[in-house]
Design an enzyme around this catalytic site. Structure first.
Site, short mmCIF file in Angstrom:
data_model
loop_
_atom_site.label_atom_id
_atom_site.label_comp_id
_atom_site.label_asym_id
_atom_site.label_seq_id
_atom_site.Cartn_x
_atom_site.Cartn_y
_atom_site.Cartn_z
CG HIS A 18 -134.59 126.14 -34.14
ND1 HIS A 18 -134.48 125.50 -32.94
CD2 HIS A 18 -135.85 126.62 -34.21
CE1 HIS A 18 -135.64 125.58 -32.29
NE2 HIS A 18 -136.49 126.25 -33.05
CE LYS A 42 -143.06 127.44 -27.68
NZ LYS A 42 -141.83 127.17 -28.44
NE ARG A 92 -142.64 122.30 -36.07
CZ ARG A 92 -142.65 122.55 -34.78
NH1 ARG A 92 -141.69 122.08 -34.02
NH2 ARG A 92 -143.60 123.25 -34.21
CB SER A 130 -137.35 123.48 -28.60
OG SER A 130 -136.55 124.22 -29.48
#
Length: 163
Positions: A18, A42, A92, A130
């Site tokens: 990040h 989430k 990513r 994360s």
């Protein structure tokens, strides 16, 4: 005219990946708003929005054009309200692109004046998320290579407790 970008995410917790994206965005735009947002897909976050804000402030204090804010609403509305010209997202892998591309198209439909800018992650952060940090920390693993040192102890204390 100042070029404002919004860099949204859950940042639960903020990682070196990040921080890399935020730092690079700060070189491209006059102002970068790191926007802590809720991801409806989430589970409950490990850190409150205020705790995440304080962690991001701690790791970006040297970036004069970066500010942090919290959102519990629609990203496109926020971008419009602050007059941003871009939404910055880190990628990513190809799997990230599919989801982010869909979100970019939806945001473009809701607010055509802003562009989504994708920054590819540094190769050393390709696997980093994360979720990975939380899983490793939860089992007492070493996360010092994944999160900024200034917030390492704070993250470890919280996540080891969740075990």
């Amino acid at each position: 005219m100042r070029r404002i970008a919004v860099c949204p995410g859950s940042f639960d917790p903020v990682t070196l990946g990040h921080l890399d994206i935020i730092t690079r965005a700060s070189k491209l735009f006059d102002k970068v708003i790191v926007l802590i947002s809720r991801n409806a897909g989430k589970s409950e976050p490990s850190f409150t929005a205020t705790e995440r804000m304080l962690m991001i402030e701690a790791v970006t204090h040297n970036l004069d054009n970066v500010v942090i804010d919290i959102l519990d609403g629609l990203l496109a509305d926020y971008v419009r309200n602050v007059g941003a010209v871009a939404i910055v997202k880190g990628l990513r892998a190809v799997s990230d692109f599919e989801y982010e591309f869909q979100m970019a198209l939806a945001n473009k439909k809701l607010y055509p004046e802003a562009e989504t800018v994708f920054l590819t992650t540094a190769s050393e952060n390709m696997y980093l998320s994360s979720s990975v940090v939380k899983q490793i920390a939860c089992f007492g693993g070493d996360i010092s290579h994944f999160v900024p040192e200034v917030i390492l102890e704070n993250i470890q204390q919280r996540l080891v407790k969740e075990r």
